[in-house]
Design a protein around this motif. Sequence first.
Motif, short mmCIF file in Angstrom:
data_model
loop_
_atom_site.label_atom_id
_atom_site.label_comp_id
_atom_site.label_asym_id
_atom_site.label_seq_id
_atom_site.Cartn_x
_atom_site.Cartn_y
_atom_site.Cartn_z
N ASN A 104 -1.64 2.02 -6.45
CA ASN A 104 -0.31 2.07 -5.67
C ASN A 104 0.63 2.43 -6.94
OD1 ASN A 104 -1.26 1.33 -3.07
ND2 ASN A 104 -1.58 -0.79 -3.91
N SER A 107 0.71 -1.00 0.08
CA SER A 107 0.06 0.04 -0.12
C SER A 107 0.86 1.32 -0.01
CB SER A 107 -1.04 0.16 1.07
OG SER A 107 -1.67 1.14 1.33
N ASN A 139 9.12 6.06 4.39
CA ASN A 139 8.42 5.20 5.17
C ASN A 139 7.77 6.09 6.16
OD1 ASN A 139 8.24 2.07 4.45
ND2 ASN A 139 10.25 2.67 4.03
N SER A 195 -0.17 3.96 0.93
CA SER A 195 -0.49 4.64 2.34
C SER A 195 0.45 4.48 3.67
CB SER A 195 -1.99 4.28 2.86
OG SER A 195 -1.98 2.80 3.17
N ARG A 196 1.33 3.49 3.21
CA ARG A 196 2.50 3.46 4.38
C ARG A 196 3.57 4.54 4.25
NH1 ARG A 196 3.72 -1.29 1.52
NH2 ARG A 196 5.74 -1.31 0.83
N TYR A 197 3.50 5.23 3.06
CA TYR A 197 4.49 6.40 3.05
C TYR A 197 3.96 7.68 3.01
CZ TYR A 197 6.76 2.36 0.50
OH TYR A 197 7.68 1.19 0.24
N ASN A 198 4.67 8.37 3.67
CA ASN A 198 4.23 9.85 3.86
C ASN A 198 4.81 10.74 2.67
OD1 ASN A 198 6.87 10.11 4.65
ND2 ASN A 198 6.43 10.84 6.80
N ARG A 204 6.45 5.02 8.90
CA ARG A 204 6.58 4.40 10.34
C ARG A 204 7.97 4.77 11.08
NH1 ARG A 204 9.04 -0.43 11.94
NH2 ARG A 204 9.18 -0.83 9.89
#
Length: 117
Positions: free
Chosen positions: A76, A27, A99, A29-32, A101
């Motif tokens: 994606n 996904s 990332n 979405s795990r990257y900003n 996180r």
Amino acid sequence: QGQLVESGGGLVQPGGSLRLSCAISGSISRYNAVGWYRQAPGKQRELVAMIFPTGPSKYADGVKGRSTISRDDGMNTVDLQMNSLKPEDTAVYYCYARNLRDGSDDWGQGTQVTVSS
């Protein structure tokens, strides 16, 4: 870490257009931040364009007005449309993602763009 795979590079004449695409495993979405860098022979890698989940995209001065970055969260992917290409745009173009996180960086393997007559 995710896998980023670029496509769309090649040889184009000055004044032409090219669309680069980066397919992101998993996904987006795990990257900003996701975007594109480039590296010409003998030069440092430099930012071309960056797109964020919200807010305006960022462009290098040398491509501003000639390039558009876009992302498709459903597919994606992150694309870079480049117009009015110049010989100085010749470089290896790398897809990049940061990332969310832990702030680590993911990179693609690069795709060659050559602008020449």
